[in-house]
Design a protein around this motif. Structure first.
Motif: not given
Length: 159
Positions: A48-60
């Motif tokens: 979902d959007g919030p989990r994808a956003s959180l993962l993006s923050v951690l990856v980048f």
């Protein structure tokens, strides 16, 4: 009520500011619509959007404490903890102790998490490229230059 008398410089300033506001308003509208169009392919990530956003923050942004993640994502620590737990169960993030302060627990993306995010990003980029597929080389150059101008003014990714 009388109309205030403005000199030429004041009128030009008002016109310029109005033009800037109009351009900023159009950009905002287009950016939101573009993000919605691109994110329609997010089903490929299976997040979902919030989990994808959180993962993006951690990856980048790299590993971060839960408290910093909550701050970046603008949610409460308990809410971010639930998201981290869910991503951890999927094998997309892991918790680790800080090497500088063993009391601090960091969260980082796993290689599988990076892969999921990169796959999702590639799908979004493909969707945008398809949307703009009939743009001329000159239009692509303008789009690229506009992206550079905007990117140069944005704050760096949190981290």
């Amino acid at each position: 009520m009388t109309t205030p008398i403005l000199n030429l410089g004041e009128r030009l300033t008002l016109v310029k500011e109005s033009g800037q506001r109009d351009a900023a308003d159009r950009l905002h509208t287009v950016a939101v619509r573009l993000l919605r169009t691109a994110s329609a392919v997010d089903a490929e990530m299976d997040l979902d959007g919030p989990r994808a956003s959180l993962l993006s923050v951690l990856v980048f942004g790299g590993p971060m404490p839960v408290s910093r993640l909550a701050e970046v994502e603008r949610v409460t620590p308990p809410a971010i903890t639930k998201q981290v737990d869910a991503l951890s169960e999927l094998g997309l993030v892991r918790r680790l102790r800080s090497e500088t302060d063993r009391r601090v627990v960091l969260v980082e993306a796993t290689p599988a998490g990076r892969q999921v995010l990169e796959r999702g990003r590639a799908a979004r980029v493909r969707r945008i490229a398809e949307l703009l597929g009939d743009a001329t080389e000159e239009e692509w150059a303008v789009i690229g230059r506009a992206a550079e101008i905007i990117a140069a003014r944005l704050p760096r990714r949190p981290g």
